[in-house]
Design a protein around this motif. Structure first.
Motif, PDB file in Angstrom:
ATOM      1  N   ILE A 219       0.829  -1.213   0.000  1.00  0.00           N
ATOM      2  CA  ILE A 219       0.000   0.000   0.000  1.00  0.00           C
ATOM      3  C   ILE A 219       0.862   1.260   0.000  1.00  0.00           C
ATOM      4  N   TYR A 220       2.135   1.105   0.362  1.00  0.00           N
ATOM      5  CA  TYR A 220       3.017   2.257   0.406  1.00  0.00           C
ATOM      6  C   TYR A 220       3.897   2.346  -0.843  1.00  0.00           C
ATOM      7  N   SER A 234      -0.824   7.365   2.290  1.00  0.00           N
ATOM      8  CA  SER A 234      -1.836   6.488   2.862  1.00  0.00           C
ATOM      9  C   SER A 234      -2.422   7.124   4.100  1.00  0.00           C
TER      10      SER A 234
END
Length: 237
Positions: A219-220, A234
């Motif tokens: 997600i990063y 995020s």
């Protein structure tokens, strides 16, 4: 004048190489100490507190890779330039991965060694002399303090090698920007690896293992196919 009062630890099991380096460094106004094996290198690094270490890979008792790893585990962040007769790319990647700041393959000229030392010390000094307040970088539950060299995920402190930390900080300083591998090499390693970008991929892989819940679905740090990577903002995990 720039070299005055700077102490270099020369670690090599070959006396002629130690003598050559010692002579040229002293001619350039550096102070020097030397070690002929890995055990002595660790002792001298702790006791002499050098400003930089020239560390051969092939050493008796404890090899250079283990010496580097041991010093970093002890919290000794003295800049290290690895020296080796090997031309294996894997050695270069591994040496930098465990915390070395630069890497030179034998044979090398004294002039090249001096240039590398000067560059590494200049970079180290600029980081140490920075008077800027600690700018906290954050994304979701990930928080990084560049000046303090600490990072937290979900409130728990993370452990990084120096280069892993610098890469993460650079990513977070350039959130949502696509960064090429060559750009990352230049910014974080401050050295031209002639297109060998595998060191970036290795470090990104290790960063993902430490900050991502699922390394296959990060997600990063997102891969931008054919270019490099992008650190995405995020708001939560």
């Amino acid at each position: 004048m720039e070299a005055a009062n700077k102490k270099i630890l020369i670690v090599d099991d070959e006396q002629p190489i130690r003598t050559l380096l010692d002579y040229n460094l002293r001619q350039s106004n550096y102070d020097t100490v030397s070690a002929a094996d890995g055990e002595e290198a660790i002792y001298k690094a702790e006791e002499e507190k050098p400003d930089l270490i020239l560390l051969d890979v092939m050493l008796p008792k404890i090899d250079g890779m283990e010496v580097c790893k041991t010093l970093r585990k002890k919290g000794i962040e003295t800049p290290i330039i690895m020296l080796t007769a090997k031309g294996d790319e894997l050695d270069k990647v591994l040496g930098l991965e465990i915390g070395a700041d630069d890497y030179m393959t034998k044979p090398f000229s004294p002039r090249e060694v001096l240039a590398r030392i000067k560059a590494v010390l200049r970079r180290s000094r600029s980081e140490a002399d920075s008077s800027e307040e600690d700018q906290v970088l954050s994304s979701g539950t990930l928080t990084v303090h560049p000046q303090q060299y600490v990072a937290y995920l979900d409130g728990k402190e993370l452990e990084f090698t120096p280069k892993e930390f610098e890469l993460l900080a650079y990513f977070m300083q350039n959130k949502n920007n696509v960064l090429s591998r060559d750009q990352l090499l230049s910014a974080v390693w401050n050295y031209d690896f002639v297109g060998d970008t595998r060191i970036v991929d290795v470090h990104v892989s290790h960063l993902r293992e430490k900050i991502e819940e699922d390394t296959k679905k990060p997600i990063y740090i997102k891969t931008v196919r054919g270019i490099g990577y992008k650190f995405e903002e995020s708001k939560g995990k």
